[in-house]
Design a protein around this motif. Structure first.
Motif, mmCIF file in Angstrom:
data_model
loop_
_atom_site.group_PDB
_atom_site.id
_atom_site.type_symbol
_atom_site.label_atom_id
_atom_site.label_comp_id
_atom_site.label_asym_id
_atom_site.label_seq_id
_atom_site.Cartn_x
_atom_site.Cartn_y
_atom_site.Cartn_z
ATOM 1 N N LYS A 125 0.838 -1.214 0.000
ATOM 2 C CA LYS A 125 0.000 0.000 0.000
ATOM 3 C C LYS A 125 0.870 1.259 0.000
ATOM 4 N N GLN A 126 1.877 1.259 0.863
ATOM 5 C CA GLN A 126 2.737 2.434 0.966
ATOM 6 C C GLN A 126 3.561 2.633 -0.299
ATOM 7 N N PHE A 127 3.991 1.545 -0.887
ATOM 8 C CA PHE A 127 4.760 1.656 -2.135
ATOM 9 C C PHE A 127 3.902 2.289 -3.219
ATOM 10 N N ALA A 128 2.677 1.809 -3.350
ATOM 11 C CA ALA A 128 1.764 2.354 -4.363
ATOM 12 C C ALA A 128 1.510 3.837 -4.102
ATOM 13 N N ARG A 129 1.469 4.186 -2.824
ATOM 14 C CA ARG A 129 1.260 5.575 -2.448
ATOM 15 C C ARG A 129 2.424 6.447 -2.921
ATOM 16 N N VAL A 130 3.641 5.937 -2.750
ATOM 17 C CA VAL A 130 4.805 6.688 -3.211
ATOM 18 C C VAL A 130 4.755 6.852 -4.731
ATOM 19 N N TRP A 131 4.404 5.789 -5.412
ATOM 20 C CA TRP A 131 4.331 5.872 -6.870
ATOM 21 C C TRP A 131 3.305 6.925 -7.299
ATOM 22 N N ARG A 132 2.168 6.910 -6.665
ATOM 23 C CA ARG A 132 1.151 7.900 -7.019
ATOM 24 C C ARG A 132 1.651 9.317 -6.744
ATOM 25 N N PHE A 133 2.386 9.463 -5.647
ATOM 26 C CA PHE A 133 2.948 10.785 -5.380
ATOM 27 C C PHE A 133 3.851 11.234 -6.529
ATOM 28 N N LEU A 134 4.737 10.351 -6.949
ATOM 29 C CA LEU A 134 5.684 10.704 -7.998
ATOM 30 C C LEU A 134 4.971 11.073 -9.294
ATOM 31 N N ARG A 135 3.922 10.324 -9.602
ATOM 32 C CA ARG A 135 3.218 10.556 -10.868
ATOM 33 C C ARG A 135 2.289 11.762 -10.785
ATOM 34 N N GLU A 136 1.599 11.906 -9.679
ATOM 35 C CA GLU A 136 0.558 12.925 -9.624
ATOM 36 C C GLU A 136 1.040 14.236 -9.016
ATOM 37 N N GLU A 137 1.649 14.164 -7.840
ATOM 38 C CA GLU A 137 2.080 15.407 -7.205
ATOM 39 C C GLU A 137 3.386 15.921 -7.789
ATOM 40 N N ALA A 138 4.355 15.002 -7.961
ATOM 41 C CA ALA A 138 5.634 15.442 -8.508
ATOM 42 C C ALA A 138 5.577 15.536 -10.028
ATOM 43 N N GLU A 139 4.519 15.014 -10.589
ATOM 44 C CA GLU A 139 4.278 15.119 -12.030
ATOM 45 C C GLU A 139 5.409 14.554 -12.881
ATOM 46 N N LEU A 140 5.964 13.445 -12.424
ATOM 47 C CA LEU A 140 6.986 12.775 -13.240
ATOM 48 C C LEU A 140 6.298 11.888 -14.272
ATOM 49 N N SER A 141 6.971 11.699 -15.397
ATOM 50 C CA SER A 141 6.470 10.729 -16.374
ATOM 51 C C SER A 141 6.704 9.323 -15.834
ATOM 52 N N VAL A 142 6.090 8.352 -16.476
ATOM 53 C CA VAL A 142 6.279 6.964 -16.045
ATOM 54 C C VAL A 142 7.766 6.606 -16.023
ATOM 55 N N GLU A 143 8.467 7.002 -17.064
ATOM 56 C CA GLU A 143 9.894 6.648 -17.147
ATOM 57 C C GLU A 143 10.704 7.388 -16.090
ATOM 58 N N GLU A 144 10.373 8.659 -15.892
ATOM 59 C CA GLU A 144 11.087 9.419 -14.860
ATOM 60 C C GLU A 144 10.856 8.824 -13.481
ATOM 61 N N ALA A 145 9.602 8.491 -13.208
ATOM 62 C CA ALA A 145 9.276 7.920 -11.896
ATOM 63 C C ALA A 145 10.008 6.589 -11.705
ATOM 64 N N ARG A 146 9.991 5.776 -12.729
ATOM 65 C CA ARG A 146 10.671 4.484 -12.646
ATOM 66 C C ARG A 146 12.165 4.665 -12.385
ATOM 67 N N ASP A 147 12.785 5.551 -13.147
ATOM 68 C CA ASP A 147 14.225 5.738 -13.002
ATOM 69 C C ASP A 147 14.571 6.371 -11.656
ATOM 70 N N PHE A 148 13.712 7.229 -11.197
ATOM 71 C CA PHE A 148 13.940 7.830 -9.873
ATOM 72 C C PHE A 148 13.884 6.779 -8.771
ATOM 73 N N LEU A 149 12.853 5.971 -8.834
ATOM 74 C CA LEU A 149 12.712 4.893 -7.850
ATOM 75 C C LEU A 149 13.889 3.930 -7.921
ATOM 76 N N ALA A 150 14.255 3.581 -9.135
ATOM 77 C CA ALA A 150 15.351 2.624 -9.319
ATOM 78 C C ALA A 150 16.627 3.156 -8.665
ATOM 79 N N ARG A 151 16.910 4.427 -8.909
ATOM 80 C CA ARG A 151 18.101 5.028 -8.326
ATOM 81 C C ARG A 151 18.027 4.986 -6.802
ATOM 82 N N GLY A 152 16.851 5.239 -6.291
ATOM 83 C CA GLY A 152 16.667 5.183 -4.842
ATOM 84 C C GLY A 152 16.941 3.793 -4.295
ATOM 85 N N MET A 153 16.467 2.783 -5.003
ATOM 86 C CA MET A 153 16.691 1.413 -4.544
ATOM 87 C C MET A 153 18.178 1.075 -4.565
#
Lengths: 199, 199
Positions: A125-153
DNA sequence: ATTGCTTGTAATCAGCTGATGACATCACGG
DNA sequence: CCGTGATGTCATCAGCTGATTACAAGCAAT
């Protein structure tokens, strides 16, 4: 109580939570004992259990607190600024959060607990919440959000490995490290938890 | 022995190792009991300990085996081909390895054990070895190697979270999943470990 | 000061887990 | 057929850990 001060239960909860995050991050959920958390927080083991109910609930509280803190930092990083460079600013904010002992690793341990019926559910649930934040509030594209998360991991991985111990010694490690941490926050990164640390 | 067959100790070691990788991947180092590994392998708990010495040595053997297998798959993926597209081919190979139950997660658990004096040391060594492979044998640039690793860590995270359970249900999860797995291997990815799985 | 609520500890325990040592069973060469 | 090494189990145990219960001590208001 021993030499400690009497606190409101709310204040005590906070201090126990901080200790729990540090230790959960270092030893993981299963590897952490409520007694170790208690000693780090300066209270008895039984009191930790009493205040949080069970070790599981303590972890859930720690995990939720971590996610709140990270999202809060991300919000500050993207607040009011132009869309460009948001990933970089959030990335810097993420690294700066390393000052909070155990924050990233408590989160990362939760990522490996997907098989747990209770914690896994919460972690998804929390992971999905972070993803939604990145896409909706931070307005990242799918690829940007993915790459951002990947770098974080990857950052989490380097921290979890205590790879900083080999920084400056092993050329390969030095190279990875330089590639993953922006130059202007490297001094923060160099104050990461080490192998010899108590936790 | 019960209904089992008598094996050479070498064959038995292999079958125990496979069971250990599956269970370490699911429950982590601390959360795994030698008894569970033993039952999964069809032998007694004491025999597992006898063959490997200690639980710690069993984990080290499992971890090393995992890294060997991954590097072997990467080698096959880059073998004799042009430099271009190597990351993609290795990425596909990495996803295909998901057929080996527990492989990725045993590795990932090791990444969080950096604080352990014995396992942490081994995990850092193996990580550096992978990095050197990417840079020297696969001939990736620093940035390519970093991004490749980062993507791998994100895949591990999705697997560890059992996020596939929410694929098709939660739009955010569906989006992440599609962004991280190449279309041509998605069917493999969809046969990932689930929440309800025994391990 | 007595009552009552909150903060906290000490004592204790049942269940689990890794490891040890004694013992059983099989294969096989002489 | 017998001895010997290899494959394996059974019984057992000490140590740890989360949780429960009983009890103590402080604070606040009547």
């Amino acid at each position: 109580m021993n030499g400690g001060v009497r606190m409101t239960s709310e204040a005590r909860r906070k201090s126990i939570l901080a200790a729990a995050i540090a230790i959960f991050g270092s030893r993981g959920y299963v590897g952490t004992t409520t007694d170790e958390v208690a000693r780090a927080a300066g209270v008895s083991q039984t009191y930790v259990v009493r205040l949080f109910g069970t070790k599981e609930k303590l972890f859930l509280a720690a995990h939720e607190h971590v996610v709140e803190r990270i999202l809060e930092a991300f919000r500050d990083a993207v607040h009011g600024e132009s869309t460009r460079g948001r990933s970089e600013r959030m990335g810097t904010a993420y690294i700066e959060l390393l000052a909070d002992r155990g924050l990233h690793l408590t989160l990362h341990h939760a990522f490996l607990l997907g098989g747990d019926p209770v914690i896994g559910e919460a972690a998804r649930k929390q992971f999905a919440r972070v993803w939604r934040f990145l896409r909706e509030e931070a307005e990242l594209s799918v690829e940007e959000a993915r790459d951002f998360l990947a770098r974080g991991m990857l950052v989490n991985t380097l921290v979890g490995l205590r790879l900083i111990d080999d920084y400056g010694t092993d050329p390969a490690v030095t190279e990875v490290f330089r590639a993953c941490f922006p130059a202007d926050v490297r001094d923060i990164a160099e104050r990461l938890p080490r192998v010899g640390d108590a936790w």
